[in-house]
Design an enzyme around this catalytic site. Structure first.
Site, PDB file in Angstrom:
ATOM      1  N   HIS A   1       0.852  -1.177   0.000  1.00 61.97           N
ATOM      2  CA  HIS A   1       0.000   0.000   0.000  1.00 61.97           C
ATOM      3  C   HIS A   1       0.893   1.233   0.000  1.00 61.97           C
ATOM      4  O   HIS A   1       2.045   1.184   0.460  1.00 61.97           O
ATOM      5  CB  HIS A   1      -0.880   0.016   1.256  1.00 61.97           C
ATOM      6  CG  HIS A   1      -2.047  -0.935   1.185  1.00 61.97           C
ATOM      7  ND1 HIS A   1      -3.039  -0.829   0.250  1.00 61.97           N
ATOM      8  CD2 HIS A   1      -2.366  -2.004   1.968  1.00 61.97           C
ATOM      9  CE1 HIS A   1      -3.932  -1.789   0.440  1.00 61.97           C
ATOM     10  NE2 HIS A   1      -3.545  -2.524   1.482  1.00 61.97           N
TER      11      HIS A   1
ATOM     12  N   CYS B   1      -0.057   2.864  -4.383  1.00 64.95           N
ATOM     13  CA  CYS B   1      -0.778   4.082  -4.734  1.00 64.95           C
ATOM     14  C   CYS B   1       0.060   5.306  -4.397  1.00 64.95           C
ATOM     15  O   CYS B   1       0.861   5.295  -3.458  1.00 64.95           O
ATOM     16  CB  CYS B   1      -2.102   4.150  -3.980  1.00 64.95           C
ATOM     17  SG  CYS B   1      -3.402   3.159  -4.752  1.00 64.95           S
TER      18      CYS B   1
END
Length: 441
Positions: free
Chosen positions: A262, A312
């Protein structure tokens, strides 16, 4: 060897390197005195089979006029009939004798509108009729395959012979391209964070193991020593990176770090973004990169250091905009996609610290950081097939790494990913390499 034969070898080099069985050739090359024993020994020590084949073809261009015919005979003697037939046929096609124009009579050198009052015996009307297409037609004097326009640049996507020859010329020039001759080329560390602690508030990254396995296999095939570490906390990530940087890379030519996790926006001065450890603490990308700078990792000085970040860059979802060439098959439903995003946790931002712009660029050299998405935006991952970025990167490396440099490969990746899905995504990179980089294939 004349220039026509050299050009034939250059055009055919990729096919020769792929299909040439060099091990069977040594005795034949010695028996026909094409190479000396010392030259053959040098070729044998060039590295892998492909390296040996490439070096053999390069050396062949320096031999005498009969080198190519003798080489073709050696191919036939060692049972490599397909390559021998290919070279022989190509050589016959480019035979300059077949392109030599017919001899011209003095008559055709006069003014265009000049007509003699009486045709002579040397230039009868019938003879002139036979010669006129050759003499008066520039199309016939300059056959299509010799016209200047064939020298126009060819798009890189064509994969034509001219592109391959140009890339081969750069690849062999140490002033223009990094030398990746070591075996292995270097270390490749893959950090694959899938399962996060409940306290982190981060979901499991289903599909990341598919990405990890693809990249492990791909970089093994590119002659890297690949090491995978899974589910590391932020502290464990930093320890693994520092341990890698402190190794002796003197005998190696490159280093690769791949992080699958992440990610989020983060305050930065150099490289944007951060990646999460499984404990929910972020590690800034610029901190990852700086672990491998010249002070911390002197044995990688002057050598390429590559970072691939699948995470991301923020929470924004890019809806894209309509283009005329959009195809229905490029618009999957996307209902099963997952983002690798978390909220920005960098505190208040000032005018000197914008998350999607670099306020001051450093002067590091030999570094490339490839991001799966633009800073501030979501990076999409399919739980069943893996992330768009890694899936595309693996495919492009498999198809084009033997012939194209890294920057060209990443442009292909960006273009392919940008065409996917309802929500859009475009990878990009911060490139501080000083030369072109061709992977060892």
């Amino acid at each position: 060897m004349d220039e026509a034969d050299r050009q034939l070898l250059r055009r055919s080099r990729v096919r020769l390197v792929k299909e040439l069985q060099v091990a069977e050739l040594w005795d034949a090359l010695l028996s026909c005195e094409l190479f000396t024993a010392d030259m053959i020994e040098a070729i044998q020590h060039a590295g892998t089979r492909r390296d040996q084949a490439r070096q053999l073809v390069i050396e062949l261009e320096t031999r005498g006029r009969q080198a190519l015919p003798l080489f073709i005979s050696c191919l036939e003697d060692t049972g490599q009939h397909t390559l021998a037939s290919f070279l022989r046929a190509s050589r016959q096609e480019q035979n300059p004798e077949a392109l030599r124009p017919l001899p011209l009579t003095p008559f055709v050198l006069g003014p265009v509108g000049f007509q003699p009052e009486k045709p002579t015996a040397v230039a009868s009307q019938a003879a002139l009729g036979n010669l006129s297409p050759v003499v008066l037609g520039p199309e016939e004097l300059c056959p299509a395959k010799l016209r200047p326009e064939v020298l126009r640049p060819v798009e890189s996507s064509s994969g034509g012979f001219r592109d391959v020859c140009a890339q081969d010329g750069v690849r062999g020039n140490a002033d223009l391209a990094y030398v990746l001759n070591a075996e292995p080329c270097g270390h490749c560390l893959v950090i694959n964070n899938v399962n996060f602690s409940s306290a982190s508030g981060l979901s499991a990254r289903n599909g990341s193991n598919i990405d990890c396995e693809k990249l492990r296999r791909r970089f093994c095939s590119l002659h890297f020593a690949v090491e995978v570490k899974s589910d590391l906390t932020a502290k464990e990530m930093l320890l693994a990176l520092v341990e890698l940087a402190q190794r002796d890379h003197s005998a190696l030519d490159c280093c690769v770090v791949i992080i699958l996790s992440h990610g989020c926006q983060a305050s930065h001065l150099q490289f944007p973004g951060a990646v999460y450890g499984t404990d929910g603490y972020p590690v800034p990308v610029e901190r990852v990169v700086n672990i491998f700078n010249g002070t911390s990792c002197p044995s990688l000085g002057g050598k390429p250091k590559l970072f691939f970040i699948q995470a991301c860059g923020g929470e924004q979802k890019d809806h894209g905009f309509e283009v005329a060439s959009a195809c229905p098959e490029d618009r999957p439903s996307g209902h099963n996609l997952e983002p690798d995003a978390t909220p920005f946790q960098g505190g208040l931002r000032t005018s000197e610290d914008q998350v999607d712009a670099v306020s001051s660029l450093p002067t590091p050299s030999d570094i490339l950081v490839s991001y799966s998405t633009f800073p501030g935006f979501v990076s999409w991952r399919d739980p069943k097939s893996g992330s768009w970025y890694v899936e595309t990167l693996d495919h492009i490396l498999g198809q084009w790494a033997p012939t194209e440099d890294l920057q060209s490969l990443l442009l292909r990746v960006a273009n392919a990913v940008s065409e996917r899905g309802i929500y859009k995504q475009i990878p990009g990179c911060f490139n501080f390499l000083r030369k072109k980089l061709f992977f060892k294939t």
